[in-house]
Design a protein around this motif. Structure first.
Motif, mmCIF file in Angstrom:
data_model
loop_
_atom_site.group_PDB
_atom_site.id
_atom_site.type_symbol
_atom_site.label_atom_id
_atom_site.label_comp_id
_atom_site.label_asym_id
_atom_site.label_seq_id
_atom_site.Cartn_x
_atom_site.Cartn_y
_atom_site.Cartn_z
ATOM 1 N N ASP A 99 0.822 -1.211 0.000
ATOM 2 C CA ASP A 99 0.000 0.000 0.000
ATOM 3 C C ASP A 99 0.861 1.267 0.000
ATOM 4 O OD1 ASP A 99 -2.382 -1.440 0.053
ATOM 5 O OD2 ASP A 99 -2.377 -1.548 2.255
ATOM 6 N N LEU A 100 2.183 1.095 0.187
ATOM 7 C CA LEU A 100 3.089 2.226 0.241
ATOM 8 C C LEU A 100 3.929 2.311 -1.022
ATOM 9 C CD1 LEU A 100 4.335 1.776 3.930
ATOM 10 C CD2 LEU A 100 2.489 3.259 3.115
ATOM 11 N N PHE A 101 4.346 3.518 -1.380
ATOM 12 C CA PHE A 101 5.198 3.711 -2.556
ATOM 13 C C PHE A 101 6.638 3.475 -2.131
ATOM 14 C CE2 PHE A 101 7.832 5.943 -5.560
ATOM 15 C CZ PHE A 101 7.190 5.786 -6.779
ATOM 16 N N ASP A 102 7.206 2.354 -2.564
ATOM 17 C CA ASP A 102 8.582 1.993 -2.225
ATOM 18 C C ASP A 102 9.508 2.517 -3.315
ATOM 19 O OD1 ASP A 102 11.086 0.490 -1.855
ATOM 20 O OD2 ASP A 102 9.930 -0.697 -0.413
ATOM 21 N N GLU A 103 10.511 3.305 -2.923
ATOM 22 C CA GLU A 103 11.389 3.918 -3.919
ATOM 23 C C GLU A 103 12.406 2.944 -4.506
ATOM 24 O OE1 GLU A 103 12.834 7.804 -3.293
ATOM 25 O OE2 GLU A 103 11.102 8.451 -2.137
ATOM 26 N N LEU A 104 12.616 1.796 -3.842
ATOM 27 C CA LEU A 104 13.571 0.805 -4.342
ATOM 28 C C LEU A 104 12.908 -0.208 -5.268
ATOM 29 C CD1 LEU A 104 16.442 -0.451 -4.273
ATOM 30 C CD2 LEU A 104 15.682 -1.769 -2.275
#
Length: 487
Positions: free
Chosen positions: A17-22
């Motif tokens: 549900d979160l925007f993961d930058e990796l």
């Protein structure tokens, strides 16, 4: 679910549900991070623990600390630093940089207007009451023309990346924005611990900040001055950002002074030295408005310089940032930034605001009071993460208390939806593993007379507590080195 790609990331759990930058939505490492992922993945957790301790030692040996205040005592802490850097590609950075410059220029024009003709207020674009009721609006600055026409010489713009992948501005900081020294020291610490990783990426330097700061400050020197003498004024060694004050003075090659080191004579400022008085032309101040001159503001201030404001009004010394800039980083004024940018620059905002409710507006107040569990409540004039209430973390009793505070002083509060800040893999000491942590970005923009500069990197701040959305160091946050890639 845990990621099983390599040893060091084997226990990393992704919340989809979160925007993961990796990682992308399919759980694959994004191309921009692939080399870095492989390089770090070659280390065991034991290797990484040793490297992490090496970075801590680097900060300790350099004296990189900050002060945390509470009701009982003041504590000095080493600034938490995470060795896994954040990467921003050239295209994304171009948008961030242009957006930061746009906001800084618009705010500078806004400040000149509200202290002179007040056209934006007379035309009703920004309410007069909003400005006149601000504690940071200084009537003493009316019709004062700062040297070079610059008010907000240094601006810190706090930016988040939302789960929609877009950047949003949380707030503008143009009083005494801090944190830039940590940007530079993060880079130094990372190079000492893992120098080899820089051979695989072409990143912009961050060590050129001090020379650009001095250059642009000198571009707004007082009239009739050929070779300006610049100083940094600090409240002293017990200030929370004293390390930064001393660091910037040292790297610019100028004197670090306290109020007692300066005096005013015939409306000119002088510095006491063992060789006698030396004239001062530019003061980069890290002292709040109300303390800079006891003859003009707080009479009990022992931090400022008697007569300094009179010298400033006559154009004999440059103060950076100018007194009275705090009215423009009021979080209530923030709600009008799209209108301010359109009014002065005739442009659409490059970086969007987060939708903000100002509690002085009756309809918005009613909405806020009914929806506190869905909102972040912020005092308009606080900094450092102090006074913030995140609605979905509050108990029923705490919600009741927050409601009462808002109702007693609606002008003092704004509210925003709970934004889902992007997350970044961050090493957590307690678990000896990488975990998702929320991050934001503070950019640093310098305005000069005819040019400007944005540090290509900025400060990526990390909320080290699981699930926490407040990234400030004063609230237990840390930071990462921020790599802006060359195009």
């Amino acid at each position: 679910m845990p990621v099983q790609d390599s040893t060091i990331f084997s226990s990393y759990e992704r919340n989809h549900d979160l925007f993961d930058e990796l990682y992308d939505n399919n759980g694959k490492v994004k191309e921009i991070y692939q080399k870095l992922f492989n390089l770090y993945g070659a280390h065991s957790i034991e290797d990484y623990m040793r490297l992490n301790e090496k970075a801590k030692s680097s900060f300790f040996n350099q004296g990189i600390t900050f002060q945390v205040y509470d009701d009982k005592e003041m504590q000095e802490k080493i600034f938490p630093f995470d060795l896994f850097p954040r990467i921003i590609d050239a295209g994304e950075w171009d948008v961030i940089e242009k957006g930061a410059i746009q906001r800084s220029r618009a705010l500078n024009l806004f400040l000149h207007d509200i202290y002179h003709d007040k056209k934006i207020l007379k035309q009703g674009v920004v309410p007069l009451e909003l400005i006149s009721s601000s504690e940071n609006y200084l009537h003493q600055m009316m019709d004062v023309d700062p040297p070079g026409g610059i008010y907000n010489h240094i601006s810190g713009t706090d930016i988040i990346k939302h789960k929609d992948g877009n950047y949003y501005v949380l707030e503008d900081n143009i009083r005494c924005p801090s944190g830039v020294s940590y940007v530079i020291c993060n880079r130094t610490a990372l190079k000492r611990a893992l120098f080899g990783v820089f051979n695989h990426y072409e990143t912009h330097t961050v060590t050129n900040y001090a020379e650009n700061l001095l250059d642009l400050l000198e571009s707004v020197k007082p009239k009739g001055v050929d070779s300006p003498n610049t100083v940094v004024i600090t409240p002293g060694m017990y200030n929370s950002a004293f390390y930064e004050h001393s660091y910037l003075a040292k790297t610019m090659g100028v004197e670090l002074v306290e109020g007692r080191d300066l005096f005013v004579e015939n409306d000119f400022v002088y510095m006491r030295t063992i060789k006698g008085p030396v004239k001062v032309d530019i003061i980069y101040r890290r002292i709040d408005d109300k303390f800079i001159d006891p003859l003009e503001f707080r009479a009990d201030s022992a931090l400022g310089v008697p007569g300094l404001f009179a010298a400033y009004k006559k154009g004999n010394v440059t103060l950076a940032n100018a007194p009275g800039t705090g009215v423009a980083d009021d979080k209530a004024v923030y709600t009008y930034m799209p209108e301010i940018i359109k009014y002065y620059l005739d442009e659409a905002p490059i970086l969007n605001n987060v939708h903000t409710y100002h509690c002085s507006r009756p309809k918005e107040l009613a909405y806020v009071l009914e929806h506190i569990p869905e909102l972040v409540i912020k005092p308009v004039d606080e900094a450092g993460g102090y006074g913030i209430s995140i609605g979905n973390r509050l108990t029923k009793e705490e919600i009741t208390k927050v409601k009462k505070q808002i109702q007693e002083s609606p002008r003092k509060y704004v509210a925003q939806p709970i934004m889902s800040l992007s997350v970044h893999p961050t090493y957590i000491d307690e678990t000896n593993s990488f975990e998702q942590r929320h991050v934001d970005l503070r950019t640093f923009t310098i305005l000069g007379k005819d040019k400007d500069f944005v540090l290509k990197g900025g400060l990526s701040r990390v909320a080290l507590k699981r699930g926490n959305l407040i990234v400030n160091s004063s609230q237990g946050g840390g930071s990462k080195d921020t790599w802006v890639l060359k195009s």
